[in-house]
Design an enzyme around this catalytic site. Sequence first.
Site, PDB file in Angstrom:
ATOM      1  N   CYS A 179       1.475  -1.398   0.348  1.00 59.17           N
ATOM      2  CA  CYS A 179      -0.302   0.015   0.016  1.00 59.17           C
ATOM      3  C   CYS A 179       1.347   0.778  -0.123  1.00 59.17           C
ATOM      4  O   CYS A 179       0.867   2.461  -0.508  1.00 59.17           O
ATOM      5  CB  CYS A 179      -1.286   0.047   0.842  1.00 59.17           C
ATOM      6  SG  CYS A 179      -1.646  -1.335   1.329  1.00 59.17           S
ATOM      7  N   HIS A 181      -3.508   7.009   3.160  1.00 60.82           N
ATOM      8  CA  HIS A 181      -3.876   6.150   2.504  1.00 60.82           C
ATOM      9  C   HIS A 181      -5.020   5.741   2.822  1.00 60.82           C
ATOM     10  O   HIS A 181      -5.351   5.860   4.352  1.00 60.82           O
ATOM     11  CB  HIS A 181      -3.153   4.368   2.757  1.00 60.82           C
ATOM     12  CG  HIS A 181      -3.190   3.210   2.419  1.00 60.82           C
ATOM     13  ND1 HIS A 181      -2.987   2.909   1.596  1.00 60.82           N
ATOM     14  CD2 HIS A 181      -3.472   2.466   2.723  1.00 60.82           C
ATOM     15  CE1 HIS A 181      -4.004   1.567   1.161  1.00 60.82           C
ATOM     16  NE2 HIS A 181      -3.346   1.241   2.609  1.00 60.82           N
ATOM     17  N   ASN A 198      -9.986   0.151   0.550  1.00 56.07           N
ATOM     18  CA  ASN A 198      -8.882   0.144   0.145  1.00 56.07           C
ATOM     19  C   ASN A 198      -8.417  -0.409  -0.907  1.00 56.07           C
ATOM     20  O   ASN A 198      -8.737  -2.198  -0.553  1.00 56.07           O
ATOM     21  CB  ASN A 198      -8.159  -0.248   1.349  1.00 56.07           C
ATOM     22  CG  ASN A 198      -6.858  -0.537   1.663  1.00 56.07           C
ATOM     23  OD1 ASN A 198      -5.913  -0.595   0.771  1.00 56.07           O
ATOM     24  ND2 ASN A 198      -6.483  -1.165   2.425  1.00 56.07           N
TER      25      ASN A 198
HETATM   26  N1  ACO Z   1     -18.401  -7.866  10.633  1.00 56.79           N
HETATM   27  C1  ACO Z   1     -18.271  -8.595  11.950  1.00 56.79           C
HETATM   28  N2  ACO Z   1     -17.490  -8.887  12.698  1.00 56.79           N
HETATM   29  C2  ACO Z   1     -16.220  -8.867  12.070  1.00 56.79           C
HETATM   30  C3  ACO Z   1     -15.642  -8.952  10.912  1.00 56.79           C
HETATM   31  C4  ACO Z   1     -16.555  -8.395  10.207  1.00 56.79           C
HETATM   32  N3  ACO Z   1     -16.441  -8.379   8.913  1.00 56.79           N
HETATM   33  N4  ACO Z   1     -14.643  -8.926  10.801  1.00 56.79           N
HETATM   34  C5  ACO Z   1     -14.053  -9.404  11.933  1.00 56.79           C
HETATM   35  N5  ACO Z   1     -15.304 -10.170  12.526  1.00 56.79           N
HETATM   36  C6  ACO Z   1     -15.349 -10.003  14.590  1.00 56.79           C
HETATM   37  C7  ACO Z   1     -14.106 -10.669  14.951  1.00 56.79           C
HETATM   38  O1  ACO Z   1     -14.530 -11.984  14.490  1.00 56.79           O
HETATM   39  C8  ACO Z   1     -14.384 -10.174  15.990  1.00 56.79           C
HETATM   40  O2  ACO Z   1     -14.743 -11.146  17.247  1.00 56.79           O
HETATM   41  P1  ACO Z   1     -14.538 -12.354  18.567  1.00 56.79           P
HETATM   42  O3  ACO Z   1     -14.654 -10.727  19.343  1.00 56.79           O
HETATM   43  O4  ACO Z   1     -16.384 -12.394  18.993  1.00 56.79           O
HETATM   44  O5  ACO Z   1     -13.541 -12.300  18.312  1.00 56.79           O
HETATM   45  C9  ACO Z   1     -15.134  -8.969  16.608  1.00 56.79           C
HETATM   46  O6  ACO Z   1     -15.178  -8.626  15.062  1.00 56.79           O
HETATM   47  C10 ACO Z   1     -13.536  -7.344  16.837  1.00 56.79           C
HETATM   48  O7  ACO Z   1     -12.564  -8.072  15.362  1.00 56.79           O
HETATM   49  P2  ACO Z   1     -11.336  -7.344  15.630  1.00 56.79           P
HETATM   50  O8  ACO Z   1     -10.316  -7.545  14.055  1.00 56.79           O
HETATM   51  O9  ACO Z   1     -10.464  -7.216  16.573  1.00 56.79           O
HETATM   52  O10 ACO Z   1     -12.161  -6.434  14.998  1.00 56.79           O
HETATM   53  P3  ACO Z   1     -11.104  -4.371  15.156  1.00 56.79           P
HETATM   54  O11 ACO Z   1     -12.018  -3.304  15.596  1.00 56.79           O
HETATM   55  O12 ACO Z   1      -9.664  -4.975  14.468  1.00 56.79           O
HETATM   56  O13 ACO Z   1     -11.593  -4.131  13.567  1.00 56.79           O
HETATM   57  C11 ACO Z   1     -10.322  -4.303  10.966  1.00 56.79           C
HETATM   58  C12 ACO Z   1     -10.486  -5.621  12.493  1.00 56.79           C
HETATM   59  C13 ACO Z   1     -11.285  -3.548   9.720  1.00 56.79           C
HETATM   60  C14 ACO Z   1      -9.211  -5.128   9.864  1.00 56.79           C
HETATM   61  C15 ACO Z   1      -9.059  -3.548  12.078  1.00 56.79           C
HETATM   62  O14 ACO Z   1      -8.258  -4.213  12.508  1.00 56.79           O
HETATM   63  C16 ACO Z   1      -8.528  -2.787  10.680  1.00 56.79           C
HETATM   64  O15 ACO Z   1      -8.220  -2.051   9.746  1.00 56.79           O
HETATM   65  N6  ACO Z   1      -6.883  -3.035  11.248  1.00 56.79           N
HETATM   66  C17 ACO Z   1      -5.637  -2.883  10.013  1.00 56.79           C
HETATM   67  C18 ACO Z   1      -5.956  -3.061   8.443  1.00 56.79           C
HETATM   68  C19 ACO Z   1      -5.650  -2.237   8.070  1.00 56.79           C
HETATM   69  O16 ACO Z   1      -4.800  -1.308   7.775  1.00 56.79           O
HETATM   70  N7  ACO Z   1      -4.778  -2.300   6.930  1.00 56.79           N
HETATM   71  C20 ACO Z   1      -3.942  -1.623   5.973  1.00 56.79           C
HETATM   72  C21 ACO Z   1      -2.395  -1.453   5.932  1.00 56.79           C
HETATM   73  S1  ACO Z   1      -2.294  -2.745   4.898  1.00 56.79           S
HETATM   74  C22 ACO Z   1      -2.761  -2.691   3.532  1.00 56.79           C
HETATM   75  O17 ACO Z   1      -4.051  -1.399   3.066  1.00 56.79           O
HETATM   76  C23 ACO Z   1      -3.044  -3.994   2.452  1.00 56.79           C
END
Ligand code: ACO
Length: 320
Positions: free
Chosen positions: A113, A247, A277
Amino acid sequence: MMYSRIIGTGSYLPQKIVTNNDLEKMVDTTDEWIVERTGIKQRHIVAEGETASSMGIVAARNAIEAAGIKNNEIDLIIAATTTPDKVLPGAACLMQEGLDLPGVPAFDISAACAGFVYSISVADQFIRSGMYRTILVVGAEALTCLVDWEDRSTCVLFGDGAGAVLFQASKEPGIVSTHLHADGRYKDILTVSSGLPTQYKKDDPPYIRMKGREVFKFAVTALGDVIDETLAHNNMSRGDIDWLVPHQANQRIIAALAKRLDISMDRVILTLEDQGNTSAASVPLALDLAIRDGRVQRGDKLLLEAIGGGFTWASALVVY
Ligand code: ACO
């Protein structure tokens, strides 16, 4: 002093749109969860036959038209992509053919990215050294080709598209500074297992795998630090930036960075809601949008930043 000045931008988004409601029918998720955790409402998805290079060619043509230059003024093509059409030839060569520019040097930069910000840094070195005058930098991604549509933790995040920026040598600023970083120790928190045939594993197909929470934490810290580094390098204070062009990975990451920069969210260019993204395409897509709708004006100070698998991260201070 010679600068690399933006003389034109362009973009392309595939026609096909997948909304959060569409995803509710595919995996165990809800529109509410996706919007609250990420800020994304829909994403554009490549149609059959659409590729990083085919999208990049359209974006590049738009940038050439906006700049009002002739194709043959372009001295170099750099394509930032994690999803080139093929392992070889690279996407930049395919774009070069599509733009009818035989003989013009063309190569890809693979920095996930952060690829676009890395690429404009490379372009800037060529322009400042006097080797080339006009450089086309394209961020183009068919990222959804790497998405496991059964994995709800990743399939809601990504989209496809291409953005292009033309830089030209000028006495007017310009790219002011770029700041690049990488740390391979974090290789496992965001990865795609090899797509090479001899390394293909049936039980681990080449899909994006991400430890979201760890990536989130790393991104907020690394991007915050690179923003501070950029301001300090240029003797600037928080609040001196006119626009943050980030980004587009997660609205909460972007909001944390805006706070760090002490700028309000209406000075942040957001495409996340409509595009998701798009990896290396996200910064040039946002930039093109804000230039075309008139928010970004000549003389404005822009801070571009991005982070991706590797990990790689980078920023650029650019005066438009
Ligand atoms: N729908 C519903 N529930 C979900 C989903 C979904 N799509 N995805 C995950 N969950 C659940 C999980 O299973 C978890 O359940 P549990 O508590 O029963 O285990 C709960 O939601 C919380 O999961 P987390 O992963 O802790 O959720 P978080 O608030 O961290 O959000 C996310 C997840 C959106 C992926 C976040 O962590 C994020 O944005 N991370 C960074 C991603 C990023 O920046 N990527 C960019 C850099 S790399 C690139 O661009 C290629």
